[in-house]
Design an enzyme around this catalytic site. Sequence first.
Site, PDB file in Angstrom:
ATOM      1  N   GLY A 270     -42.094 -15.341 -52.778  1.00 36.26           N
ATOM      2  CA  GLY A 270     -40.798 -15.446 -53.425  1.00 36.26           C
ATOM      3  C   GLY A 270     -39.656 -16.009 -52.614  1.00 36.26           C
ATOM      4  O   GLY A 270     -38.630 -16.382 -53.178  1.00 36.26           O
ATOM      5  N   GLU A 312     -47.422 -13.170 -49.706  1.00 34.28           N
ATOM      6  CA  GLU A 312     -48.032 -14.384 -50.284  1.00 34.28           C
ATOM      7  C   GLU A 312     -47.030 -15.522 -50.415  1.00 34.28           C
ATOM      8  O   GLU A 312     -46.673 -15.923 -51.526  1.00 34.28           O
ATOM      9  CB  GLU A 312     -48.592 -14.062 -51.680  1.00 34.28           C
ATOM     10  N   PRO A 313     -46.542 -16.068 -49.310  1.00 33.84           N
ATOM     11  CA  PRO A 313     -45.595 -17.174 -49.423  1.00 33.84           C
ATOM     12  C   PRO A 313     -46.277 -18.460 -49.892  1.00 33.84           C
ATOM     13  O   PRO A 313     -47.368 -18.802 -49.439  1.00 33.84           O
ATOM     14  CB  PRO A 313     -45.085 -17.344 -47.987  1.00 33.84           C
ATOM     15  N   GLY A 314     -45.628 -19.138 -50.811  1.00 31.11           N
ATOM     16  CA  GLY A 314     -46.119 -20.436 -51.266  1.00 31.11           C
ATOM     17  C   GLY A 314     -45.105 -21.506 -50.912  1.00 31.11           C
ATOM     18  O   GLY A 314     -45.227 -22.249 -49.949  1.00 31.11           O
ATOM     19  N   ARG A 315     -44.006 -21.513 -51.690  1.00 29.29           N
ATOM     20  CA  ARG A 315     -42.962 -22.526 -51.527  1.00 29.29           C
ATOM     21  C   ARG A 315     -42.461 -22.615 -50.078  1.00 29.29           C
ATOM     22  O   ARG A 315     -42.374 -23.699 -49.505  1.00 29.29           O
ATOM     23  CB  ARG A 315     -41.800 -22.153 -52.445  1.00 29.29           C
ATOM     24  N   TYR A 356     -37.236 -26.965 -64.745  1.00 29.44           N
ATOM     25  CA  TYR A 356     -36.318 -25.896 -64.292  1.00 29.44           C
ATOM     26  C   TYR A 356     -34.922 -26.416 -63.967  1.00 29.44           C
ATOM     27  O   TYR A 356     -34.147 -25.708 -63.324  1.00 29.44           O
ATOM     28  CB  TYR A 356     -36.850 -25.227 -63.013  1.00 29.44           C
ATOM     29  N   CYS A 383     -41.720 -42.126 -70.644  1.00 35.74           N
ATOM     30  CA  CYS A 383     -41.022 -42.327 -71.916  1.00 35.74           C
ATOM     31  C   CYS A 383     -40.414 -41.030 -72.384  1.00 35.74           C
ATOM     32  O   CYS A 383     -40.916 -40.385 -73.314  1.00 35.74           O
ATOM     33  CB  CYS A 383     -41.988 -42.883 -72.944  1.00 35.74           C
ATOM     34  N   GLU A 384     -39.386 -40.616 -71.706  1.00 40.83           N
ATOM     35  CA  GLU A 384     -38.732 -39.351 -72.026  1.00 40.83           C
ATOM     36  C   GLU A 384     -37.348 -39.405 -71.381  1.00 40.83           C
ATOM     37  O   GLU A 384     -37.245 -39.599 -70.159  1.00 40.83           O
ATOM     38  CB  GLU A 384     -39.586 -38.226 -71.421  1.00 40.83           C
ATOM     39  N   TYR A 412     -45.137 -27.180 -55.421  1.00 41.40           N
ATOM     40  CA  TYR A 412     -45.039 -27.249 -56.881  1.00 41.40           C
ATOM     41  C   TYR A 412     -44.690 -28.655 -57.372  1.00 41.40           C
ATOM     42  O   TYR A 412     -44.011 -28.824 -58.380  1.00 41.40           O
ATOM     43  CB  TYR A 412     -44.036 -26.204 -57.414  1.00 41.40           C
TER      44      TYR A 412
HETATM   45  N1  LLP Z   1     -47.894 -14.570 -55.370  1.00 37.07           N
HETATM   46  C1  LLP Z   1     -47.951 -14.596 -56.714  1.00 37.07           C
HETATM   47  C2  LLP Z   1     -48.735 -13.578 -57.409  1.00 37.07           C
HETATM   48  C3  LLP Z   1     -47.282 -15.588 -57.427  1.00 37.07           C
HETATM   49  O1  LLP Z   1     -47.328 -15.597 -58.752  1.00 37.07           O
HETATM   50  C4  LLP Z   1     -46.549 -16.576 -56.719  1.00 37.07           C
HETATM   51  C5  LLP Z   1     -45.852 -17.645 -57.422  1.00 37.07           C
HETATM   52  C6  LLP Z   1     -46.530 -16.521 -55.314  1.00 37.07           C
HETATM   53  C7  LLP Z   1     -47.203 -15.493 -54.679  1.00 37.07           C
HETATM   54  C8  LLP Z   1     -45.808 -17.525 -54.475  1.00 37.07           C
HETATM   55  O2  LLP Z   1     -44.445 -17.509 -54.691  1.00 37.07           O
HETATM   56  P1  LLP Z   1     -43.491 -18.424 -53.791  1.00 37.07           P
HETATM   57  O3  LLP Z   1     -43.551 -17.918 -52.368  1.00 37.07           O
HETATM   58  O4  LLP Z   1     -43.978 -19.814 -53.883  1.00 37.07           O
HETATM   59  O5  LLP Z   1     -42.156 -18.243 -54.391  1.00 37.07           O
HETATM   60  N2  LLP Z   1     -43.702 -23.525 -60.515  1.00 37.07           N
HETATM   61  C9  LLP Z   1     -42.539 -22.785 -60.085  1.00 37.07           C
HETATM   62  C10 LLP Z   1     -42.888 -21.634 -59.209  1.00 37.07           C
HETATM   63  C11 LLP Z   1     -43.881 -20.692 -59.840  1.00 37.07           C
HETATM   64  C12 LLP Z   1     -44.279 -19.576 -58.932  1.00 37.07           C
HETATM   65  C13 LLP Z   1     -45.445 -18.850 -59.495  1.00 37.07           C
HETATM   66  N3  LLP Z   1     -45.925 -17.779 -58.688  1.00 37.07           N
HETATM   67  C14 LLP Z   1     -41.561 -23.741 -59.400  1.00 37.07           C
HETATM   68  O6  LLP Z   1     -41.859 -24.927 -59.284  1.00 37.07           O
HETATM   69  O7  LLP Z   1     -40.473 -23.331 -58.989  1.00 37.07           O
END
Ligand code: LLP
Length: 462
Positions: A270, A312-315, A356, A383-384, A412
């Site tokens: 998050g 669980e960092p993603g972004r 978003y 085309c949008e 993402y």
């Molecule tokens: N863990 C779980 C269970 C999740 O659902 C997510 C993200 C993460 C970890 C990683 O979250 P982060 O660290 O990346 O914030 N498509 C959207 C973001 C969707 C996130 C979905 N879940 C965007 O482009 O902003």
Amino acid sequence: MVISREPVALAQPFEADRDALSPNRNLTPLTTALDSDGRLTVAGCALSDLARTYGTPLYVLDEATLRGTCSAYREALAKHYPGEALALYASKANSSLAITALVAAEGLGLDAVSAGELLTALQGGMPAERIVLHGNNKSREELALAAERGVTVVADNWRDLELLAELAPGLAEPVRLMLRFTPGIECHTHEYIRTGHLDSKFGFDPDQLEGVLQHLTGCPWARLTGLHAHIGSQIFELQPHRDLAGVMADALALARSMGHPVVDLNVGGGLGIRYVASDDPPSIDGWVSTVAGAVVAACQERGLALPRLLCEPGRSLVATAGVTVYAIGSRKDIPGLRTYLSVDGGMSDNPRPITYQSQYTAVLADRPTAEASETVTVAGKHCESGDVLLKDVSLPPATSGDVLAVFATGAYNASMSSNYNRIPRPAAVLVHDGVADLVQRREQPEDLLRYDVLPARLRSVG
Ligand code: LLP
């Protein structure tokens, strides 16, 4: 090529906050510099050279920044959490063999949400015991793959448990399980990426938790190893993460009191990143310090032995490492209204602005420090009308053929890309030490026909 190692003074004032330990607080990859011609380079590679060699649009990923975010999480967890801890890369942010291999080499684990992400993780060399499988509607095949390979399944609902019970007789080992529940915590982010509030499709309702824990005491096929909750994404506030620790510690106390030897507390991801100069996210160290401190305090208050802390960092792991490079094509001036510059990609390679209303920052790759004297809107080629990547941003006067670099596109973007208008997906390169490695080949228009089937009766006869 001569590379200046000084922080690059780009036309927009977004380099002021450069902090080597917090790549998520920068807008540009850590290795961003200018060459002797004043062109923008990442890891010693001029972006316009990459554009020429690999074509555009092109996803460029900086290895040093990615490794930097991995070590920032690793080091912060070691520094701020007295127990065991592990960061799992949320691979939905950007799933590929190369990223998996790097993240695995950096000692992290991984969160997958589908058979596709799971296969990518396993083939990319991530050890199964460091992978968790998420999903609010996992298929029997996805659950079987995870259970057979020793991947931990994050049970989201009763159906997961029913399907696993059916698969269990064929399994050599008990299934390692985590339980996901909605913690009932609100946070301020786009409503589509909020997940902690009660009205969410993810996880067990907190009221169901006791019943599920009771049920699992009678399931010898399951070994409950952890609890999971995730409150949302692109979050700048720290308080919701503090609140989460208390809610999760209550659940941990309950599970342990019912005889489940729960060792893992998984607080999800998050942490937000900086997309534009005005964004001010906490640093990785600041986020980990808050989360770790809150978990320790919550466990102490309840007399609980410290769990292993998972996040669980993603972004915040991959976004800033990524830059997308486009070629500018047509220009439309509407006097008194707006100037549109169109690029050779758009919502198919970056659907975030149209989905978003996300904002981005861009520069001209070969004139990054030139005065940004024009206000333009950068549109995609789909085309949008809503296919706009950057609305009313300042750029130096640009013409057809100029290369545009858009920052913080590592998360993402590729993973949410599409073939809308049958536009092939971009190639991706990983840059390091003046070298670019191709890590994703560019799709070709013919690739898009691979799965089309034309029934014989519709084939034209003449
Ligand atoms: N863990 C779980 C269970 C999740 O659902 C997510 C993200 C993460 C970890 C990683 O979250 P982060 O660290 O990346 O914030 N498509 C959207 C973001 C969707 C996130 C979905 N879940 C965007 O482009 O902003």
